[in-house]
Design a protein around this motif. Structure first.
Motif, PDB file in Angstrom:
ATOM      1  N   GLY A 166       0.826  -1.209   0.000  1.00  0.00           N
ATOM      2  CA  GLY A 166       0.000   0.000   0.000  1.00  0.00           C
ATOM      3  C   GLY A 166       0.855   1.253   0.000  1.00  0.00           C
ATOM      4  O   GLY A 166       0.580   2.228  -0.716  1.00  0.00           O
ATOM      5  N   GLU A 167       1.906   1.230   0.791  1.00  0.00           N
ATOM      6  CA  GLU A 167       2.825   2.365   0.848  1.00  0.00           C
ATOM      7  C   GLU A 167       3.529   2.561  -0.495  1.00  0.00           C
ATOM      8  O   GLU A 167       3.693   3.694  -0.968  1.00  0.00           O
ATOM      9  CB  GLU A 167       3.856   2.135   1.964  1.00  0.00           C
ATOM     10  CG  GLU A 167       4.399   3.406   2.542  1.00  0.00           C
ATOM     11  CD  GLU A 167       5.236   3.146   3.780  1.00  0.00           C
ATOM     12  OE1 GLU A 167       6.384   3.597   3.783  1.00  0.00           O
ATOM     13  OE2 GLU A 167       4.726   2.489   4.711  1.00  0.00           O
ATOM     14  N   ALA A 168       3.911   1.475  -1.131  1.00  0.00           N
ATOM     15  CA  ALA A 168       4.570   1.551  -2.434  1.00  0.00           C
ATOM     16  C   ALA A 168       3.625   2.154  -3.471  1.00  0.00           C
ATOM     17  O   ALA A 168       4.050   2.980  -4.301  1.00  0.00           O
ATOM     18  CB  ALA A 168       5.037   0.170  -2.878  1.00  0.00           C
ATOM     19  N   ARG A 169       2.354   1.744  -3.410  1.00  0.00           N
ATOM     20  CA  ARG A 169       1.375   2.318  -4.346  1.00  0.00           C
ATOM     21  C   ARG A 169       1.226   3.821  -4.134  1.00  0.00           C
ATOM     22  O   ARG A 169       1.131   4.580  -5.097  1.00  0.00           O
ATOM     23  CB  ARG A 169       0.014   1.626  -4.191  1.00  0.00           C
ATOM     24  CG  ARG A 169      -0.070   0.290  -4.901  1.00  0.00           C
ATOM     25  CD  ARG A 169      -1.497  -0.234  -4.944  1.00  0.00           C
ATOM     26  NE  ARG A 169      -2.061  -0.485  -3.620  1.00  0.00           N
ATOM     27  CZ  ARG A 169      -1.892  -1.617  -2.951  1.00  0.00           C
ATOM     28  NH1 ARG A 169      -1.166  -2.604  -3.469  1.00  0.00           N
ATOM     29  NH2 ARG A 169      -2.443  -1.776  -1.762  1.00  0.00           N
ATOM     30  N   LYS A 170       1.229   4.258  -2.880  1.00  0.00           N
ATOM     31  CA  LYS A 170       1.128   5.702  -2.592  1.00  0.00           C
ATOM     32  C   LYS A 170       2.306   6.462  -3.171  1.00  0.00           C
ATOM     33  O   LYS A 170       2.141   7.501  -3.797  1.00  0.00           O
ATOM     34  CB  LYS A 170       1.080   5.940  -1.074  1.00  0.00           C
ATOM     35  CG  LYS A 170      -0.287   5.872  -0.473  1.00  0.00           C
ATOM     36  CD  LYS A 170      -0.306   6.513   0.902  1.00  0.00           C
ATOM     37  CE  LYS A 170      -0.059   5.460   1.951  1.00  0.00           C
ATOM     38  NZ  LYS A 170      -0.096   6.002   3.319  1.00  0.00           N
ATOM     39  N   TRP A 171       3.524   5.920  -2.971  1.00  0.00           N
ATOM     40  CA  TRP A 171       4.715   6.604  -3.475  1.00  0.00           C
ATOM     41  C   TRP A 171       4.763   6.599  -5.001  1.00  0.00           C
ATOM     42  O   TRP A 171       5.203   7.572  -5.626  1.00  0.00           O
ATOM     43  CB  TRP A 171       5.988   5.988  -2.888  1.00  0.00           C
ATOM     44  CG  TRP A 171       6.216   6.459  -1.484  1.00  0.00           C
ATOM     45  CD1 TRP A 171       6.015   5.775  -0.337  1.00  0.00           C
ATOM     46  CD2 TRP A 171       6.661   7.767  -1.098  1.00  0.00           C
ATOM     47  NE1 TRP A 171       6.300   6.563   0.742  1.00  0.00           N
ATOM     48  CE2 TRP A 171       6.710   7.794   0.310  1.00  0.00           C
ATOM     49  CE3 TRP A 171       7.016   8.922  -1.802  1.00  0.00           C
ATOM     50  CZ2 TRP A 171       7.099   8.909   1.033  1.00  0.00           C
ATOM     51  CZ3 TRP A 171       7.415  10.047  -1.079  1.00  0.00           C
ATOM     52  CH2 TRP A 171       7.447  10.039   0.311  1.00  0.00           C
ATOM     53  N   GLU A 172       4.291   5.510  -5.586  1.00  0.00           N
ATOM     54  CA  GLU A 172       4.250   5.459  -7.045  1.00  0.00           C
ATOM     55  C   GLU A 172       3.281   6.523  -7.572  1.00  0.00           C
ATOM     56  O   GLU A 172       3.575   7.227  -8.542  1.00  0.00           O
ATOM     57  CB  GLU A 172       3.819   4.073  -7.517  1.00  0.00           C
ATOM     58  CG  GLU A 172       3.842   3.909  -9.024  1.00  0.00           C
ATOM     59  CD  GLU A 172       3.453   2.507  -9.480  1.00  0.00           C
ATOM     60  OE1 GLU A 172       3.438   2.304 -10.699  1.00  0.00           O
ATOM     61  OE2 GLU A 172       3.182   1.649  -8.638  1.00  0.00           O
ATOM     62  N   GLU A 173       2.141   6.646  -6.916  1.00  0.00           N
ATOM     63  CA  GLU A 173       1.157   7.653  -7.318  1.00  0.00           C
ATOM     64  C   GLU A 173       1.727   9.063  -7.146  1.00  0.00           C
ATOM     65  O   GLU A 173       1.562   9.916  -8.022  1.00  0.00           O
ATOM     66  CB  GLU A 173      -0.121   7.504  -6.480  1.00  0.00           C
ATOM     67  CG  GLU A 173      -1.253   8.399  -6.922  1.00  0.00           C
ATOM     68  CD  GLU A 173      -2.515   8.177  -6.098  1.00  0.00           C
ATOM     69  OE1 GLU A 173      -3.242   9.170  -5.899  1.00  0.00           O
ATOM     70  OE2 GLU A 173      -2.768   7.029  -5.661  1.00  0.00           O
TER      71      GLU A 173
END
Length: 71
Positions: free
Chosen positions: A55-62
Motif C-alpha cells: 500500500g505504501e509503495a502504491r502511494k509513493w508510485e502515485e
C-alpha cells in the motif's frame, strides 16, 4: 538358566532403548510443533507487513506519477 537370564537381560535393555528412543522422538515432535506455531505466527505477521508495504509503495508510485505530470 544362564541363557534364559542373558536373553531376559537383553530383552529388558532393548525395551529400555526403545522407550528412550520414543521419549526422544516425542520431545523432538513437541519442539517441532512449537517451532511450527512460531513460524505460522511469523508468516501471518509478515503477510500483514507485506500488505502494508505494498500500500505504501502504491502511494509513493502515485506521488511520483503526479510529480512527473506536474512537470
Amino acid at each position: 538358566m544362564v541363557t534364559a537370564l542373558l536373553w531376559h537381560t537383553q530383552r529388558v535393555d532393548a525395551r529400555k532403548q526403545v522407550e528412550a528412543l520414543i521419549a526422544q522422538l516425542e520431545g523432538q515432535k513437541a519442539g517441532a510443533l512449537k517451532e511450527l506455531v512460531s513460524l505460522r505466527a511469523s508468516e501471518k505477521q509478515l503477510g500483514k507487513e507485506l500488505v502494508r508495504l505494498e500500500g505504501e509503495a502504491r502511494k509513493w508510485e502515485e506521488r511520483a506519477m503526479n510529480a512527473v505530470r506536474a512537470g
